[in-house]
Design a protein around this motif. Structure first.
Motif, PDB file in Angstrom:
ATOM      1  N   HIS A   1      -0.538   6.833   4.003  1.00 17.19           N
ATOM      2  CA  HIS A   1       0.827   7.275   4.346  1.00 17.19           C
ATOM      3  C   HIS A   1       0.734   8.559   5.160  1.00 17.19           C
ATOM      4  CE1 HIS A   1       5.067   7.857   4.302  1.00 17.19           C
ATOM      5  NE2 HIS A   1       5.268   6.858   3.476  1.00 17.19           N
ATOM      6  N   PRO A   2       1.008   8.491   6.466  1.00 17.00           N
ATOM      7  CA  PRO A   2       0.817   9.653   7.338  1.00 17.00           C
ATOM      8  C   PRO A   2       1.730  10.835   7.027  1.00 17.00           C
ATOM      9  CG  PRO A   2       1.850   7.853   8.534  1.00 17.00           C
ATOM     10  CD  PRO A   2       1.439   7.312   7.202  1.00 17.00           C
TER      11      PRO A   2
ATOM     12  N   ASN B   1       6.121   4.417   9.972  1.00 18.81           N
ATOM     13  CA  ASN B   1       5.122   3.911   9.031  1.00 18.81           C
ATOM     14  C   ASN B   1       5.671   2.707   8.263  1.00 18.81           C
ATOM     15  OD1 ASN B   1       2.610   4.149   7.404  1.00 18.81           O
ATOM     16  ND2 ASN B   1       4.043   4.686   5.780  1.00 18.81           N
TER      17      ASN B   1
ATOM     18  N   CYS C   1      -4.064   6.885   6.803  1.00 13.78           N
ATOM     19  CA  CYS C   1      -3.905   5.426   6.762  1.00 13.78           C
ATOM     20  C   CYS C   1      -2.999   4.982   5.618  1.00 13.78           C
ATOM     21  CB  CYS C   1      -5.273   4.752   6.644  1.00 13.78           C
ATOM     22  SG  CYS C   1      -6.286   4.921   8.115  1.00 13.78           S
TER      23      CYS C   1
ATOM     24  N   THR D   1       7.952   8.625   8.584  1.00 17.26           N
ATOM     25  CA  THR D   1       8.184   7.693   7.479  1.00 17.26           C
ATOM     26  C   THR D   1       8.774   6.386   7.986  1.00 17.26           C
ATOM     27  OG1 THR D   1       8.510   9.530   5.947  1.00 17.26           O
ATOM     28  CG2 THR D   1       9.359   7.398   5.268  1.00 17.26           C
TER      29      THR D   1
ATOM     30  N   LYS E   1       4.108  -1.005   8.927  1.00 14.13           N
ATOM     31  CA  LYS E   1       3.350  -1.689   7.874  1.00 14.13           C
ATOM     32  C   LYS E   1       4.026  -2.995   7.459  1.00 14.13           C
ATOM     33  CE  LYS E   1       0.802   2.115   5.841  1.00 14.13           C
ATOM     34  NZ  LYS E   1       0.747   3.118   4.792  1.00 14.13           N
TER      35      LYS E   1
END
Length: 117
Positions: free
Chosen positions: A50-51, A97, A48, A94, A101
């Motif tokens: 940072h994958p 994500n 959650c 990245t 977000k």
């Protein structure tokens, strides 16, 4: 020793310059917290935050494990390889994500990383 711990703590709690200037997350925001969560054994929270962090840990384990297996067995074909593919997947994780977000922040006004605690 206490002074050294204070310095290390201060270094890991520096504010994100990108976020301070733009108000949005940078591509690496949440990475330090993800590492901390992963080291504490909280895999889900790490994802959650940072994958990329748990993905990179798994990729390194897979590549190192298959390399060791290939070396010990004397069969080089057992090495997974494909390092470039792992890197491209990491860049994709990245990017998704970062965009996800920031879109969520823009649309809802909710700071996801702060909400995670």
């Amino acid at each position: 020793m206490d002074r050294l711990l204070q310095i290390v703590y201060a270094l890991f709690h520096l504010p994100c310059f990108f976020q301070a200037v733009t108000g949005f997350y940078c591509p690496g925001c949440g990475g330090t917290r993800a590492v901390k969560a992963l080291l504490q054994g909280d895999f889900w929270k790490s994802i959650c935050y940072h994958p990329l962090v748990p993905y990179a840990a798994l990729a390194v384990l897979l590549l190192a494990g298959s390399g060791l297996w290939a070396k010990l067995s004397g069969k080089p074909e057992r090495y997974l390889g494909h390092e470039s593919l792992f890197i491209y997947i990491g860049v994709g994780i990245t990017a998704v994500n970062w965009i996800g977000k920031n879109l969520y922040l823009l649309l809802t006004g909710i700071d996801v990383l702060a909400a995670l605690g």
